[in-house]
Design a protein around this motif. Structure first.
Motif, short mmCIF file in Angstrom:
data_model
loop_
_atom_site.label_atom_id
_atom_site.label_comp_id
_atom_site.label_asym_id
_atom_site.label_seq_id
_atom_site.Cartn_x
_atom_site.Cartn_y
_atom_site.Cartn_z
N GLY A 90 -6.18 8.39 -51.24
CA GLY A 90 -5.40 7.82 -50.14
C GLY A 90 -6.22 7.44 -48.93
N SER A 91 -7.45 6.96 -49.12
CA SER A 91 -8.17 6.46 -47.95
C SER A 91 -7.59 5.10 -47.60
CB SER A 91 -9.66 6.34 -48.24
OG SER A 91 -9.99 5.07 -48.71
N ALA A 92 -7.86 4.65 -46.37
CA ALA A 92 -7.30 3.38 -45.93
C ALA A 92 -7.79 2.25 -46.83
CB ALA A 92 -7.70 3.12 -44.49
N HIS A 93 -9.01 2.40 -47.34
CA HIS A 93 -9.55 1.35 -48.19
C HIS A 93 -9.15 1.57 -49.64
CE1 HIS A 93 -12.68 -0.32 -45.39
NE2 HIS A 93 -12.35 0.80 -44.78
N VAL B 12 -9.71 9.12 -44.52
CA VAL B 12 -10.72 8.55 -43.62
C VAL B 12 -11.47 7.52 -44.44
CG1 VAL B 12 -11.06 10.61 -42.23
CG2 VAL B 12 -12.56 10.19 -44.17
N GLU B 13 -12.19 6.64 -43.76
CA GLU B 13 -12.97 5.65 -44.48
C GLU B 13 -14.42 6.12 -44.49
OE1 GLU B 13 -9.60 4.85 -43.69
OE2 GLU B 13 -10.57 4.22 -41.88
N ALA B 416 -16.75 2.02 -45.15
CA ALA B 416 -16.94 2.13 -46.59
C ALA B 416 -16.98 3.54 -47.11
CB ALA B 416 -18.24 1.50 -46.97
N HIS B 418 -15.86 7.42 -48.21
CA HIS B 418 -14.59 7.77 -48.85
C HIS B 418 -14.17 9.22 -48.82
CE1 HIS B 418 -13.96 3.74 -50.15
NE2 HIS B 418 -15.24 3.72 -50.47
#
Lengths: 155, 428
Positions: A90-93, B12-13, B416, B418
């Motif tokens: 469930g990361s934003a990306h 989080v990214e 980017a 993860h």
């Protein structure tokens, strides 16, 4: 019946591009079927996948998957079977297909009426770079025929 | 020696780890380790023609591609002494409105709200409050639709170029967005009211807030770099006051001021420094909800994002209603060798770019300072401030509180990365 075919995956991550490549190959080999449905190629739709499923009665998603079975193996999964593939990142990306569909099920009752099928191609190499592994490339023909058969059953 | 490790942090990214070292019951070391591989964007921009830069830099982030496009076009236009028309400027702000809407709606409801509502994920939140998540997705979608109407697609739009846009977007496509934007504006006002009911952890930090500032508008793409310490810095002088340095444990650079202190960029800084420039709808949201500024609690940055949502929905409506494109969508460029710096406010904070180009318009040097690199030392300092509370907590609560703090920054660790692992080591 309003049908949408969605090819997804990252074109720069090796076998992750299998879904995109399979749908493109199917468009070439079965142009008459392709003309009768809507086709979307979306590398990383994330939550936008829910928008792609809006207003259709059936959707076939073609994507690369990671699985313990051999590379090039092809899986055909229904919505209920996808529930077991929730990774919980469930990361934003990183909203994956399975968790996005699960979210959609909770917040978009209209999705219940949409018949969703995932054709998953088991990948081998997801490192950066273009090009599919030989096993996955060989499997594309089988994926194309499975996709065509699924569409014919819906039309 | 006692070591505590927890599973990956979601929402989080980026890929990173958090290490907390204890000795004699005291926290002696906190590190936010960033092991996301470097991406070399600055390197492979070199040699590219300048019109490739906005589309390449947009690929740095799927959540804030417009920020990367806008900072790069601002820098390159500076290098060429290009001044875009007011219409182009307004359309660029509209793109930015779309980006703020989609990014903030995502962060407020799907990334941070689960923490505040005691839910492990957005999926769990959707199970108990489907209407909340449904509205959040609708709010987010409007932002993506704005991007699509201007830039051809909802992620990594492609219409922006140095000198303007490749083409004017269809007026009818933009006008068609107004009903949903008006719904979104009301939903955003409700989001502000709702944000004040949430149970935020207690933490007050005496930040140095840093953001773009413009006396006549809520600064996003124009203005000076303003600090709450009173410093005003022209964008061209940004690197004289704000330094980046390599930290051995981290693949992300860390920033500090020229006098060695950490500083904060992002929604709290923007709201605290620029609230007088908010549109009336957002000013009213502040007043009606009795929101006192400055907000110094990082967890409460969610409130700042909610207020900004009101502003950007209102601004999007305003720009679209006034949209009457005339003349060419972009200027003809007179190429020359030059250098330019540009900055804009990404949803996560100030994003700075600087380029040198040769007489053929090819990039010979590129520098990009993203907001998360500027905030990383500040996140570590906040964790130090939080540490006395953490060490007294049970492991699970300590982990969640620390993770929540990191998440409240909406970090795009790699644009980017993860996941983040928390490790607490007791050296006694």
């Amino acid at each position: 019946m309003k049908i949408r075919v969605i090819g997804t995956g990252q074109s720069l991550r090796g076998d992750d591009a299998a879904g995109l490549e399979a749908v493109k190959l199917w468009q070439v080999r079965h142009p008459e079927s392709a003309a009768r449905v809507q086709v979307e190629l979306s590398e990383l739709p994330g939550l936008g996948l829910l928008d792609l499923l809006e207003g259709v009665e059936a959707a076939i998603i073609v994507d690369a998957v990671q699985d313990t079975t051999s590379a090039g193996n092809v899986l055909c999964l229904g919505m209920d079977e996808l529930a077991g593939f929730i990774p919980g990142s469930g990361s934003a990306h990183g909203w994956g297909v399975a968790e996005t569909l699960q979210l959609g099920k909770a917040v978009a009752p209209a999705l219940e009426k949409c018949r969703i099928t995932l054709i998953g191609i088991v990948g081998k190499d997801f490192r950066m770079g273009t090009g599919l592994s030989p096993e996955v490339r060989k499997a594309l023909t089988r994926v194309v025929e499975m996709l065509e058969s699924e569409i014919q059953s819906l039309l | 020696m006692k070591t505590i490790e927890v599973p990956a942090l979601a929402r989080v990214e980026g890929e990173g780890g958090l290490y907390i070292g204890l000795k004699d019951g005291q926290v002696v070391e906190i590190r936010l380790d960033i092991y996301e591989p470097p991406r070399f964007f600055e390197g492979f921009l070199v040699g590219r023609y300048l019109q490739e830069v906005p589309d390449i830099t947009a690929r740095i982030c799927g959540i804030c591609p417009v920020a990367y496009q806008m900072s790069s076009v601002a820098a390159l236009e500076k290098a060429l002494d290009v001044e875009v028309s007011p219409q182009v400027y307004a359309l660029r702000r509209l793109m930015y409105c779309g980006e703020y809407i989609e990014s903030h709606a995502l962060h407020i409801y799907l990334l941070q709200a689960p923490d505040l509502l005691g839910q492990p994920s957005a999926l769990d939140l959707a199970a108990i409050a489907p209407e909340v998540v449904k509205n959040a997705l609708r709010m987010k979608k409007i932002g993506n639709e704005v991007l699509k109407a201007i830039g051809g697609r909802s992620v990594h739009p492609v219409n922006a170029c140095v000198g303007g846009f490749y083409r004017w977007p269809e007026n009818t496509a933009l006008q068609a967005l107004i009903p949903e934007l008006e719904w979104g504006l009301e939903a955003a006002k409700e989001t502000v009211r709702w944000s004040l009911t949430l149970p935020y952890p207690e933490l007050e930090i005496d930040y140095e807030f840093v953001a773009l500032h413009h006396p006549e508008e809520y600064a996003v793409m124009h203005g000076e770099v303003l600090s709450s310490k009173g410093h005003k810095t022209a964008v061209a002088d940004f690197e004289m006051r704000y330094f980046e340095e390599h930290v051995q444990r981290s693949n992300a650079l860390h920033s500090h001021t020229s006098y060695g202190s950490t500083y904060l960029v992002g929604p709290l800084s923007r709201l605290n420094l620029n609230h007088e420039q908010l549109l009336p709808e957002a000013q009213k949201a502040l007043e009606e909800n009795k929101i006192k500024l400055p907000i110094k609690n990082p967890y409460r940055s969610l409130i700042a994002r909610a207020v900004e949502l009101v502003h950007f929905y209102a601004e999007a409506i305003q720009i679209i209603k006034a949209y009457q494109p005339e003349g060419p969508a972009h200027l003809a460029l007179n190429l020359k060798a030059g250098e330019g710096a540009g900055a804009s406010e990404a949803p996560r904070g100030l994003l700075y770019h600087r380029y040198k180009i040769d007489e053929n318009g090819r990039v010979t040097f590129a520098k990009i300072t993203p907001p998360t690199a500027q905030n990383l030392p500040r996140i570590e300092a906040d964790l130090f401030a939080l540490a006395p509370q953490i060490v007294e907590m049970p492991q699970e609560q300590a982990t969640l509180t620390a993770e929540h703090l990191v998440r409240s920054y909406d970090p795009c660790i790699s644009c980017a990365t993860h996941f983040l692992k928390l490790k607490i080591e007791n050296r006694e």
